[in-house]
Write a protein that holds these residues in place. Sequence first.
Motif, mmCIF file in Angstrom:
data_model
loop_
_atom_site.group_PDB
_atom_site.id
_atom_site.type_symbol
_atom_site.label_atom_id
_atom_site.label_comp_id
_atom_site.label_asym_id
_atom_site.label_seq_id
_atom_site.Cartn_x
_atom_site.Cartn_y
_atom_site.Cartn_z
ATOM 1 N N VAL A 77 -4.176 -10.694 5.149
ATOM 2 C CA VAL A 77 -3.884 -9.280 4.926
ATOM 3 C C VAL A 77 -5.156 -8.633 4.382
ATOM 4 O O VAL A 77 -5.651 -9.025 3.324
ATOM 5 C CB VAL A 77 -2.724 -9.083 3.924
ATOM 6 C CG1 VAL A 77 -2.461 -7.591 3.714
ATOM 7 C CG2 VAL A 77 -1.463 -9.791 4.410
ATOM 8 N N ALA A 95 -7.280 -6.696 2.262
ATOM 9 C CA ALA A 95 -6.936 -6.263 0.905
ATOM 10 C C ALA A 95 -8.039 -5.407 0.303
ATOM 11 O O ALA A 95 -8.452 -5.615 -0.840
ATOM 12 C CB ALA A 95 -6.642 -7.476 0.033
ATOM 13 N N GLN A 118 -7.874 -1.871 0.347
ATOM 14 C CA GLN A 118 -7.169 -0.742 -0.265
ATOM 15 C C GLN A 118 -5.797 -0.659 0.379
ATOM 16 O O GLN A 118 -5.467 -1.428 1.274
ATOM 17 C CB GLN A 118 -7.934 0.574 -0.093
ATOM 18 C CG GLN A 118 -8.148 0.991 1.328
ATOM 19 C CD GLN A 118 -8.592 2.441 1.483
ATOM 20 O OE1 GLN A 118 -8.445 3.021 2.517
ATOM 21 N NE2 GLN A 118 -9.134 3.052 0.443
ATOM 22 N N PHE A 130 -1.470 -3.414 0.473
ATOM 23 C CA PHE A 130 -1.560 -4.807 0.930
ATOM 24 C C PHE A 130 -0.633 -5.725 0.147
ATOM 25 O O PHE A 130 -0.103 -6.700 0.681
ATOM 26 C CB PHE A 130 -3.006 -5.312 0.876
ATOM 27 C CG PHE A 130 -3.632 -5.298 -0.488
ATOM 28 C CD1 PHE A 130 -3.473 -6.370 -1.347
ATOM 29 C CD2 PHE A 130 -4.393 -4.215 -0.905
ATOM 30 C CE1 PHE A 130 -4.058 -6.366 -2.606
ATOM 31 C CE2 PHE A 130 -4.985 -4.199 -2.161
ATOM 32 C CZ PHE A 130 -4.806 -5.279 -3.015
ATOM 33 N N ALA A 131 -0.406 -5.434 -1.142
ATOM 34 C CA ALA A 131 0.464 -6.291 -1.963
ATOM 35 C C ALA A 131 1.887 -6.297 -1.421
ATOM 36 O O ALA A 131 2.566 -7.337 -1.434
ATOM 37 C CB ALA A 131 0.454 -5.814 -3.413
ATOM 38 N N HIS A 171 2.750 -5.886 1.741
ATOM 39 C CA HIS A 171 2.742 -6.737 2.941
ATOM 40 C C HIS A 171 2.808 -8.211 2.546
ATOM 41 O O HIS A 171 3.546 -8.999 3.153
ATOM 42 C CB HIS A 171 1.471 -6.491 3.761
ATOM 43 C CG HIS A 171 1.520 -5.276 4.627
ATOM 44 N ND1 HIS A 171 2.360 -5.155 5.717
ATOM 45 C CD2 HIS A 171 0.814 -4.113 4.583
ATOM 46 C CE1 HIS A 171 2.176 -3.986 6.298
ATOM 47 N NE2 HIS A 171 1.245 -3.336 5.623
ATOM 48 N N LEU A 172 2.037 -8.599 1.542
ATOM 49 C CA LEU A 172 2.044 -9.983 1.075
ATOM 50 C C LEU A 172 3.431 -10.382 0.581
ATOM 51 O O LEU A 172 3.907 -11.497 0.860
ATOM 52 C CB LEU A 172 1.011 -10.168 -0.039
ATOM 53 C CG LEU A 172 -0.459 -10.079 0.393
ATOM 54 C CD1 LEU A 172 -1.359 -9.871 -0.824
ATOM 55 C CD2 LEU A 172 -0.877 -11.330 1.165
ATOM 56 N N GLU A 227 -5.088 -12.951 1.031
ATOM 57 C CA GLU A 227 -5.841 -11.715 0.834
ATOM 58 C C GLU A 227 -7.235 -11.839 1.451
ATOM 59 O O GLU A 227 -7.954 -12.803 1.178
ATOM 60 C CB GLU A 227 -5.979 -11.392 -0.655
ATOM 61 C CG GLU A 227 -4.671 -10.998 -1.309
ATOM 62 C CD GLU A 227 -4.856 -10.517 -2.730
ATOM 63 O OE1 GLU A 227 -6.013 -10.214 -3.116
ATOM 64 O OE2 GLU A 227 -3.852 -10.435 -3.459
ATOM 65 N N ARG A 273 -10.665 -10.181 1.281
ATOM 66 C CA ARG A 273 -11.487 -9.268 0.493
ATOM 67 C C ARG A 273 -12.978 -9.392 0.832
ATOM 68 O O ARG A 273 -13.754 -8.490 0.573
ATOM 69 C CB ARG A 273 -11.294 -9.528 -1.003
ATOM 70 C CG ARG A 273 -9.911 -9.197 -1.512
ATOM 71 C CD ARG A 273 -9.793 -9.467 -2.992
ATOM 72 N NE ARG A 273 -8.483 -9.113 -3.507
ATOM 73 C CZ ARG A 273 -8.129 -7.896 -3.912
ATOM 74 N NH1 ARG A 273 -9.013 -6.908 -3.862
ATOM 75 N NH2 ARG A 273 -6.922 -7.660 -4.367
ATOM 76 N N ASP A 328 -13.124 -15.112 3.141
ATOM 77 C CA ASP A 328 -11.662 -15.180 3.174
ATOM 78 C C ASP A 328 -11.114 -15.211 4.594
ATOM 79 O O ASP A 328 -9.975 -15.623 4.815
ATOM 80 C CB ASP A 328 -11.059 -13.971 2.444
ATOM 81 C CG ASP A 328 -11.440 -13.911 0.984
ATOM 82 O OD1 ASP A 328 -11.636 -14.975 0.375
ATOM 83 O OD2 ASP A 328 -11.559 -12.785 0.458
ATOM 84 N N GLU A 375 6.157 -2.023 5.197
ATOM 85 C CA GLU A 375 6.087 -2.761 3.933
ATOM 86 C C GLU A 375 6.688 -1.982 2.765
ATOM 87 O O GLU A 375 6.923 -2.560 1.690
ATOM 88 C CB GLU A 375 4.631 -3.132 3.620
ATOM 89 C CG GLU A 375 3.756 -2.024 3.090
ATOM 90 C CD GLU A 375 3.249 -1.031 4.125
ATOM 91 O OE1 GLU A 375 2.463 -0.137 3.760
ATOM 92 O OE2 GLU A 375 3.654 -1.146 5.304
#
Length: 199
Positions: free
Chosen positions: A5, A7, A9, A12-13, A15-16, A28, A30, A34, A171
């Motif tokens: 995802v 992450a 901005q 995203f949290a 979606h997680l 994530e 970033r 990753d 989400e």
Amino acid sequence: MNIGVLALQGAFAEHLAALRKLGANGVEIRQRADFHAGLDGIILPGGESTVMGKLLRELELYAPIRDAIAAGMPVLSTCAGLILLAERAENNEKTYFALMDITVRRNAYGRQLGSFRTTTDIAGIGPYPMVFIRAPFISSVGPKAHVLATVDGHVVAARQQNMLATAFHPELTDDLRVHSYFINMIAQVNANCCQQQTA
């Protein structure tokens, strides 16, 4: 199943959290390290497309993500993520990944006061509660993509092979069916790859 995802901005949290509820592992993204070969798919969330495009290049994430999607990695893009995927932008000369055969209109529903909720059918899913926040919509769909949902005559969800795009924010509801649809897309891609390797 491991799903990255982006992450940088946006929501995203959320979606997680949706992925977690469905038993998938959300990762994530970033920085470039990753984004690795162990990912089965990626989600491009909402946010501000201009800022996201700038950060993708500064963090050297633009090329590896674009190449992976172009090579067939499944992607779910929501709101600003939809703008990142679009080949054409009606009211903006700038494009980003430019992989999906659609034209988008940024901030099509206006600014913050243009945010709203509605429920409409998504092909293959059924009636779905949709949250729009300064949302774009798809003003035209080319022959490679097909329409999944419309609101008031405007296309708000489309799919092209491994790419799923929504103008709304799945989400931000308790309904997990869009994320479940995406996970099924990933499973289909994985199954097709296995069949080709054993053929």
